[in-house]
Design a protein around this motif. Sequence first.
Motif, PDB file in Angstrom:
ATOM      1  N   ALA A 211       0.831  -1.205   0.000  1.00  0.00           N
ATOM      2  CA  ALA A 211       0.000   0.000   0.000  1.00  0.00           C
ATOM      3  C   ALA A 211       0.864   1.253   0.000  1.00  0.00           C
ATOM      4  N   LEU A 212       0.281   2.342  -0.497  1.00  0.00           N
ATOM      5  CA  LEU A 212       0.916   3.656  -0.460  1.00  0.00           C
ATOM      6  C   LEU A 212       0.225   4.481   0.613  1.00  0.00           C
ATOM      7  N   PHE A 213       0.976   4.987   1.576  1.00  0.00           N
ATOM      8  CA  PHE A 213       0.424   5.765   2.680  1.00  0.00           C
ATOM      9  C   PHE A 213       0.916   7.205   2.584  1.00  0.00           C
TER      10      PHE A 213
ATOM     11  N   ASN B 201     -17.231  16.638   7.505  1.00  0.00           N
ATOM     12  CA  ASN B 201     -18.187  17.500   8.199  1.00  0.00           C
ATOM     13  C   ASN B 201     -18.479  18.700   7.309  1.00  0.00           C
ATOM     14  N   ASP B 202     -19.151  19.700   7.853  1.00  0.00           N
ATOM     15  CA  ASP B 202     -19.554  20.854   7.052  1.00  0.00           C
ATOM     16  C   ASP B 202     -18.377  21.644   6.487  1.00  0.00           C
ATOM     17  N   GLU B 203     -17.204  21.469   7.058  1.00  0.00           N
ATOM     18  CA  GLU B 203     -16.078  22.316   6.659  1.00  0.00           C
ATOM     19  C   GLU B 203     -14.828  21.539   6.251  1.00  0.00           C
ATOM     20  N   LEU B 204     -14.934  20.239   6.066  1.00  0.00           N
ATOM     21  CA  LEU B 204     -13.753  19.445   5.740  1.00  0.00           C
ATOM     22  C   LEU B 204     -14.116  18.290   4.819  1.00  0.00           C
ATOM     23  N   LEU B 205     -13.322  18.135   3.758  1.00  0.00           N
ATOM     24  CA  LEU B 205     -13.524  17.057   2.794  1.00  0.00           C
ATOM     25  C   LEU B 205     -12.170  16.490   2.367  1.00  0.00           C
ATOM     26  N   LYS B 206     -12.093  15.163   2.262  1.00  0.00           N
ATOM     27  CA  LYS B 206     -10.899  14.489   1.765  1.00  0.00           C
ATOM     28  C   LYS B 206     -11.205  13.848   0.421  1.00  0.00           C
ATOM     29  N   ARG B 207     -10.233  13.918  -0.472  1.00  0.00           N
ATOM     30  CA  ARG B 207     -10.387  13.341  -1.810  1.00  0.00           C
ATOM     31  C   ARG B 207      -9.157  12.504  -2.163  1.00  0.00           C
ATOM     32  N   GLY B 208      -9.399  11.294  -2.648  1.00  0.00           N
ATOM     33  CA  GLY B 208      -8.323  10.451  -3.161  1.00  0.00           C
ATOM     34  C   GLY B 208      -8.603  10.100  -4.609  1.00  0.00           C
ATOM     35  N   ILE B 209      -7.597  10.217  -5.458  1.00  0.00           N
ATOM     36  CA  ILE B 209      -7.732   9.856  -6.873  1.00  0.00           C
ATOM     37  C   ILE B 209      -6.502   9.046  -7.279  1.00  0.00           C
ATOM     38  N   VAL B 210      -6.728   7.940  -7.967  1.00  0.00           N
ATOM     39  CA  VAL B 210      -5.633   7.154  -8.513  1.00  0.00           C
ATOM     40  C   VAL B 210      -5.698   7.241 -10.037  1.00  0.00           C
ATOM     41  N   TYR B 211      -4.525   7.383 -10.651  1.00  0.00           N
ATOM     42  CA  TYR B 211      -4.430   7.534 -12.102  1.00  0.00           C
ATOM     43  C   TYR B 211      -3.649   6.368 -12.699  1.00  0.00           C
ATOM     44  N   TYR B 212      -4.231   5.773 -13.735  1.00  0.00           N
ATOM     45  CA  TYR B 212      -3.553   4.733 -14.509  1.00  0.00           C
ATOM     46  C   TYR B 212      -3.316   5.266 -15.912  1.00  0.00           C
ATOM     47  N   GLU B 213      -2.107   5.100 -16.391  1.00  0.00           N
ATOM     48  CA  GLU B 213      -1.772   5.516 -17.747  1.00  0.00           C
ATOM     49  C   GLU B 213      -1.417   4.276 -18.552  1.00  0.00           C
ATOM     50  N   ALA B 214      -2.110   4.111 -19.685  1.00  0.00           N
ATOM     51  CA  ALA B 214      -1.998   2.906 -20.517  1.00  0.00           C
ATOM     52  C   ALA B 214      -2.490   1.706 -19.723  1.00  0.00           C
TER      53      ALA B 214
ATOM     54  N   PRO C  47       4.251   5.365  -7.369  1.00  0.00           N
ATOM     55  CA  PRO C  47       4.389   3.986  -6.903  1.00  0.00           C
ATOM     56  C   PRO C  47       5.706   3.693  -6.177  1.00  0.00           C
ATOM     57  N   ASN C  48       6.753   4.476  -6.460  1.00  0.00           N
ATOM     58  CA  ASN C  48       8.017   4.294  -5.731  1.00  0.00           C
ATOM     59  C   ASN C  48       8.094   5.169  -4.484  1.00  0.00           C
ATOM     60  N   GLN C  49       6.911   5.670  -4.039  1.00  0.00           N
ATOM     61  CA  GLN C  49       6.713   6.312  -2.736  1.00  0.00           C
ATOM     62  C   GLN C  49       7.309   7.714  -2.629  1.00  0.00           C
ATOM     63  N   VAL C  50       7.540   8.359  -3.754  1.00  0.00           N
ATOM     64  CA  VAL C  50       7.967   9.756  -3.753  1.00  0.00           C
ATOM     65  C   VAL C  50       6.734  10.643  -3.595  1.00  0.00           C
ATOM     66  N   ILE C  51       6.785  11.568  -2.634  1.00  0.00           N
ATOM     67  CA  ILE C  51       5.655  12.443  -2.328  1.00  0.00           C
ATOM     68  C   ILE C  51       6.016  13.882  -2.696  1.00  0.00           C
TER      69      ILE C  51
ATOM     70  N   SER D 206       0.058   5.003 -12.315  1.00  0.00           N
ATOM     71  CA  SER D 206       0.954   6.115 -12.564  1.00  0.00           C
ATOM     72  C   SER D 206       1.217   6.920 -11.292  1.00  0.00           C
ATOM     73  N   TYR D 207       0.142   7.357 -10.617  1.00  0.00           N
ATOM     74  CA  TYR D 207       0.309   8.089  -9.366  1.00  0.00           C
ATOM     75  C   TYR D 207      -1.021   8.184  -8.632  1.00  0.00           C
ATOM     76  N   PHE D 208      -0.939   8.659  -7.411  1.00  0.00           N
ATOM     77  CA  PHE D 208      -2.057   8.740  -6.477  1.00  0.00           C
ATOM     78  C   PHE D 208      -2.044  10.143  -5.904  1.00  0.00           C
ATOM     79  N   THR D 209      -3.213  10.792  -5.827  1.00  0.00           N
ATOM     80  CA  THR D 209      -3.263  12.132  -5.253  1.00  0.00           C
ATOM     81  C   THR D 209      -4.220  12.164  -4.059  1.00  0.00           C
ATOM     82  N   VAL D 210      -3.896  13.027  -3.106  1.00  0.00           N
ATOM     83  CA  VAL D 210      -4.741  13.249  -1.944  1.00  0.00           C
ATOM     84  C   VAL D 210      -5.015  14.745  -1.852  1.00  0.00           C
ATOM     85  N   GLY D 211      -6.295  15.085  -1.817  1.00  0.00           N
ATOM     86  CA  GLY D 211      -6.694  16.478  -1.667  1.00  0.00           C
ATOM     87  C   GLY D 211      -7.423  16.671  -0.335  1.00  0.00           C
ATOM     88  N   ASN D 212      -7.078  17.744   0.354  1.00  0.00           N
ATOM     89  CA  ASN D 212      -7.755  18.123   1.593  1.00  0.00           C
ATOM     90  C   ASN D 212      -8.385  19.478   1.366  1.00  0.00           C
TER      91      ASN D 212
END
Length: 245
Positions: free
Chosen positions: A79-81, A219-232, A165-169, A236-242
């Motif tokens: 897993a990627l954390f 809650n009313d003032e906080l949202l988390k978003r995760g998106i994973v991208y596959y190319e071909a 995927p190689n855990q670079v943030i 490819s990479y994973f994004t986290v939005g707060n």
Amino acid sequence: MNLQLKNWNNFCNYHTGDWKGSKKRYSPEGKVIRTWDVITHLHVNQDQSEITHQDELFYSDGTNEVKNYGIYKKPQTSALFLDSTFCWGSKIVKPDAIFIFEFGFRHKDKRVLCYFRYDETGKLEYSSTGIEYLNNKDTQQNINNYPELKKADQTWIGSLQKMTPNQVISEPIKTNWKSIKELNKDYLIQDLGENIIATCPKTVEQNKSFLIGVDWQINDELLKRGIVYYEAYELSYFTVGNFSL
């Protein structure tokens, strides 16, 4: 710090413990097709060199099941954390093979899991959610509207990070709010309850780029978003939005 060690430390710090909750499985049309209760045991030893994983499952027909996933040894984990958010699943799209992917979010003593499974033909078979509380603590979930239903004069401010995927943030960057429903209008949109919205393709193909995304409005003032991208055909990479107001 070594990237593998940082990834391992995030696993230990944010997702170990005894998590009690429930899970729901949804059809591609968004109908609940199965529910069950679960206790997830992720026990880390004293020097944080090993994590033991076991799930206790309690089905509505009265039957129980225990699944042992073995021992994870430092610093190896598939897993990627990225801090308290993680993703895990198939690294590549293989022909005639099942494709799976999972997101996990944590906020305080609560975490949300979202899982997607595609069959051997590449069609979405089902998705599922898990709502779990640490050490049996249970809190009342606020009933909120998804952000695009809020007043126009309320602006969500976001911070976005990318993990490879190689855990670079990457360093955090500011990002503008856009409804997850608008990321790809040809995708399925699933309302998975508990203020969780997911978007995913109806099918995955080996030579076609795609994404899978999940929003959890905490809650009313906080949202988390995760998106994973596959190319071909590969991750490819994973994004986290707060996002906050």
